[in-house]
Scaffold this motif. Structure first.
Motif, PDB file in Angstrom:
ATOM      1  N   LYS A  77       0.832  -1.212   0.000  1.00 37.84           N
ATOM      2  CA  LYS A  77       0.000   0.000   0.000  1.00 37.84           C
ATOM      3  C   LYS A  77       0.863   1.258   0.000  1.00 37.84           C
ATOM      4  O   LYS A  77       0.681   2.148  -0.846  1.00 37.84           O
ATOM      5  CB  LYS A  77      -0.943  -0.013   1.204  1.00 37.84           C
ATOM      6  CG  LYS A  77      -1.828   1.223   1.280  1.00 37.84           C
ATOM      7  CD  LYS A  77      -2.684   1.202   2.546  1.00 37.84           C
ATOM      8  CE  LYS A  77      -3.459   2.486   2.722  1.00 37.84           C
ATOM      9  NZ  LYS A  77      -4.240   2.505   3.981  1.00 37.84           N
ATOM     10  N   GLU A  78       1.797   1.324   0.924  1.00 37.20           N
ATOM     11  CA  GLU A  78       2.642   2.511   1.056  1.00 37.20           C
ATOM     12  C   GLU A  78       3.440   2.757  -0.221  1.00 37.20           C
ATOM     13  O   GLU A  78       3.473   3.886  -0.748  1.00 37.20           O
ATOM     14  CB  GLU A  78       3.593   2.317   2.243  1.00 37.20           C
ATOM     15  CG  GLU A  78       4.608   3.423   2.418  1.00 37.20           C
ATOM     16  CD  GLU A  78       5.647   3.087   3.482  1.00 37.20           C
ATOM     17  OE1 GLU A  78       6.609   3.868   3.619  1.00 37.20           O
ATOM     18  OE2 GLU A  78       5.508   2.052   4.157  1.00 37.20           O
ATOM     19  N   ILE A  79       4.063   1.720  -0.746  1.00 36.35           N
ATOM     20  CA  ILE A  79       4.958   1.895  -1.892  1.00 36.35           C
ATOM     21  C   ILE A  79       4.185   2.161  -3.175  1.00 36.35           C
ATOM     22  O   ILE A  79       4.567   3.016  -3.986  1.00 36.35           O
ATOM     23  CB  ILE A  79       5.880   0.666  -2.022  1.00 36.35           C
ATOM     24  CG1 ILE A  79       6.916   0.692  -0.895  1.00 36.35           C
ATOM     25  CG2 ILE A  79       6.555   0.619  -3.388  1.00 36.35           C
ATOM     26  CD1 ILE A  79       7.819  -0.514  -0.833  1.00 36.35           C
ATOM     27  N   ILE A  80       3.073   1.461  -3.380  1.00 33.96           N
ATOM     28  CA  ILE A  80       2.300   1.652  -4.607  1.00 33.96           C
ATOM     29  C   ILE A  80       1.671   3.042  -4.641  1.00 33.96           C
ATOM     30  O   ILE A  80       1.699   3.716  -5.682  1.00 33.96           O
ATOM     31  CB  ILE A  80       1.244   0.542  -4.758  1.00 33.96           C
ATOM     32  CG1 ILE A  80       1.935  -0.800  -5.009  1.00 33.96           C
ATOM     33  CG2 ILE A  80       0.284   0.863  -5.900  1.00 33.96           C
ATOM     34  CD1 ILE A  80       1.016  -2.000  -4.956  1.00 33.96           C
ATOM     35  N   ILE A  81       1.129   3.492  -3.525  1.00 36.12           N
ATOM     36  CA  ILE A  81       0.552   4.847  -3.488  1.00 36.12           C
ATOM     37  C   ILE A  81       1.643   5.892  -3.712  1.00 36.12           C
ATOM     38  O   ILE A  81       1.455   6.871  -4.453  1.00 36.12           O
ATOM     39  CB  ILE A  81      -0.199   5.082  -2.164  1.00 36.12           C
ATOM     40  CG1 ILE A  81      -1.495   4.250  -2.139  1.00 36.12           C
ATOM     41  CG2 ILE A  81      -0.505   6.564  -1.961  1.00 36.12           C
ATOM     42  CD1 ILE A  81      -2.285   4.347  -0.845  1.00 36.12           C
ATOM     43  N   LEU A  82       2.807   5.681  -3.110  1.00 36.45           N
ATOM     44  CA  LEU A  82       3.933   6.606  -3.300  1.00 36.45           C
ATOM     45  C   LEU A  82       4.372   6.630  -4.765  1.00 36.45           C
ATOM     46  O   LEU A  82       4.633   7.703  -5.332  1.00 36.45           O
ATOM     47  CB  LEU A  82       5.101   6.189  -2.397  1.00 36.45           C
ATOM     48  CG  LEU A  82       6.210   7.213  -2.159  1.00 36.45           C
ATOM     49  CD1 LEU A  82       5.659   8.474  -1.503  1.00 36.45           C
ATOM     50  CD2 LEU A  82       7.307   6.595  -1.287  1.00 36.45           C
ATOM     51  N   ALA A  83       4.431   5.450  -5.381  1.00 34.26           N
ATOM     52  CA  ALA A  83       4.810   5.375  -6.800  1.00 34.26           C
ATOM     53  C   ALA A  83       3.784   6.109  -7.662  1.00 34.26           C
ATOM     54  O   ALA A  83       4.145   6.858  -8.586  1.00 34.26           O
ATOM     55  CB  ALA A  83       4.934   3.922  -7.232  1.00 34.26           C
ATOM     56  N   ALA A  84       2.499   5.902  -7.363  1.00 29.50           N
ATOM     57  CA  ALA A  84       1.446   6.569  -8.133  1.00 29.50           C
ATOM     58  C   ALA A  84       1.554   8.085  -8.012  1.00 29.50           C
ATOM     59  O   ALA A  84       1.412   8.812  -9.001  1.00 29.50           O
ATOM     60  CB  ALA A  84       0.079   6.086  -7.670  1.00 29.50           C
ATOM     61  N   LYS A  85       1.832   8.571  -6.801  1.00 31.53           N
ATOM     62  CA  LYS A  85       1.951  10.020  -6.595  1.00 31.53           C
ATOM     63  C   LYS A  85       3.131  10.610  -7.355  1.00 31.53           C
ATOM     64  O   LYS A  85       3.154  11.805  -7.642  1.00 31.53           O
ATOM     65  CB  LYS A  85       2.067  10.319  -5.095  1.00 31.53           C
ATOM     66  CG  LYS A  85       0.752  10.133  -4.341  1.00 31.53           C
ATOM     67  CD  LYS A  85       0.894  10.434  -2.863  1.00 31.53           C
ATOM     68  CE  LYS A  85      -0.460  10.306  -2.156  1.00 31.53           C
ATOM     69  NZ  LYS A  85      -0.333  10.523  -0.693  1.00 31.53           N
ATOM     70  N   HIS A  86       4.102   9.756  -7.677  1.00 38.95           N
ATOM     71  CA  HIS A  86       5.241  10.194  -8.497  1.00 38.95           C
ATOM     72  C   HIS A  86       5.038   9.847  -9.965  1.00 38.95           C
ATOM     73  O   HIS A  86       5.989   9.822 -10.753  1.00 38.95           O
ATOM     74  CB  HIS A  86       6.539   9.581  -7.956  1.00 38.95           C
ATOM     75  CG  HIS A  86       7.040  10.230  -6.697  1.00 38.95           C
ATOM     76  ND1 HIS A  86       6.599   9.861  -5.444  1.00 38.95           N
ATOM     77  CD2 HIS A  86       7.913  11.247  -6.506  1.00 38.95           C
ATOM     78  CE1 HIS A  86       7.204  10.616  -4.530  1.00 38.95           C
ATOM     79  NE2 HIS A  86       8.003  11.456  -5.145  1.00 38.95           N
ATOM     80  N   LYS A  87       3.776   9.552 -10.314  1.00 35.89           N
ATOM     81  CA  LYS A  87       3.367   9.330 -11.712  1.00 35.89           C
ATOM     82  C   LYS A  87       4.040   8.117 -12.344  1.00 35.89           C
ATOM     83  O   LYS A  87       4.323   8.100 -13.543  1.00 35.89           O
ATOM     84  CB  LYS A  87       3.647  10.588 -12.568  1.00 35.89           C
ATOM     85  CG  LYS A  87       3.143  11.892 -11.988  1.00 35.89           C
ATOM     86  CD  LYS A  87       1.639  11.882 -11.792  1.00 35.89           C
ATOM     87  CE  LYS A  87       1.147  13.227 -11.247  1.00 35.89           C
ATOM     88  NZ  LYS A  87      -0.306  13.230 -10.963  1.00 35.89           N
TER      89      LYS A  87
END
Length: 339
Positions: A77-87
């Motif tokens: 959850k943490e890493i995927i959301i962070l990756a998404a926020k960085h496009k």
């Protein structure tokens, strides 16, 4: 060309995804990050790319278009959301997250940032699944009344020098994995039967710690579908030579699949068993579908609903085992709504 970062070699399938990425003409692996620096450096050397110990530096790199996530599941959850926020587009191992609420938060981040997500549910692309789906859709089984799916191996059976079998020891850490055989290997029977039998009404599961591991090594779940059909899902890390089995029973016929052997019996096809002379071609792999979605905006066959329902059954099964009772899936929905 998609420039990809490999995020962790924690999962046993990480090497498979690196190979698939290397073989895809639209993907170039550029960098490795791993929460275990020593493991990550070795993997980066093997892949002949740099290792970066700082995840934020990887995600802030404008040259990186996408990430392939094989971290411990509790970091998804943490890493995927962070990756998404960085496009960054995201390909990840199943399961997406431990709860339906977490899945929905991830989906929101993916949508808000206009990136593409794919969770590897590969058996939804296999020829036998497509044949089974077509058999149901054609009405050859009549009304589906029972479905059974079994997938098990001997990965947790100890042998000399390997006290936890051939699976890595961290596969038995509940905090990282969220569970054992059911959440991992059992994912395949779950998402296959979800598709074939439809919406689930209730789950009763027994997740056994047969050899004393921190997580289950042998598991069975009884599934009640809204249609009235019943399902039996079996998995485990303690079975030597266990074949993959998918069985569908209906008012007009039966379909039995065992490994690569398929046979069907239907009132509509006459007496006796029929071995199909031809079955449909497999669909493109999850990774190819992910790439095609990114570069060509081609909708994948694996959907958010498939991904979310996999977590739904796992969450219900975990609660059922913990409280030793039947769990209605609306209980999980209500948890999500109240949060």
């Amino acid at each position: 060309m998609l420039n990809v970062a490999m995020l962790s070699k924690w999962h046993v399938h990480a090497d498979d995804y690196a190979r698939q990425a290397s073989e895809n003409e639209n993907i170039s692996i550029k960098i490795v990050w791993d929460e275990n620096e020593e493991r990550g450096k070795k993997w980066a050397e093997k892949l002949d790319v740099p290792f970066e110990a700082d995840l934020l530096k990887v995600l802030q790199n404008p040259e990186i278009d996408a990430v392939i996530v094989d971290t411990p599941t509790n970091l998804h959850k943490e890493i995927i959301i962070l990756a998404a926020k960085h496009k960054k587009h995201v390909f990840t191992e199943k399961v997406l997250a431990f709860t339906v609420q977490d899945c929905d938060e991830i989906f929101s981040a993916i949508k808000e940032n206009n990136v593409k997500l794919m969770v590897s549910l590969p058996r939804l692309t296999e020829d036998y699944y497509i044949f089974a789906q077509e058999t149901i859709d054609k009405g050859l089984l009549g009304r589906l009344t029972s479905i059974r799916c079994r997938l098990a191996h001997n990965g947790a059976v100890p042998f000399e020098g390997n006290p936890t079998g051939w699976l890595p020891g961290h596969f038995f850490h509940k905090e990282e994995c969220g569970g054992g055989s059911f959440i991992d290997l059992g994912a395949h029977p779950i998402y296959l039967t979800n598709r074939l039998a439809g919406p689930v009404k209730a789950v009763t599961a027994r997740l056994q710690n047969t050899l004393g591991y921190e997580v289950d090594d042998n598991a069975v779940a009884v599934i009640e579908y809204e249609s009235g059909a019943l399902g039996t899902l079996e998995t485990g890390f303690l079975s030597n030579g266990s074949p993959f089995q998918l069985e569908l029973y209906g008012t007009e016929g039966t379909l039995l699949i065992e490994d690569h052997s398929i046979r069907v019996k239907s009132k509509q096809l006459g007496d006796g068993w029929i071995i199909p002379e031809q079955i449909p071609e497999s669909l493109q792999s999850p990774m190819v579908q992910w790439v095609n979605n990114i570069v060509g905006n081609i909708e994948p066959s694996i959907t958010d609903e498939d991904i979310r329902n996999l977590t739904l059954i796992n969450q219900a099964a975990s609660l059922s085992n913990e409280q030793k009772r039947r769990v209605v899936t609306t209980e999980i929905t209500n948890i999500r709504q109240q949060a």
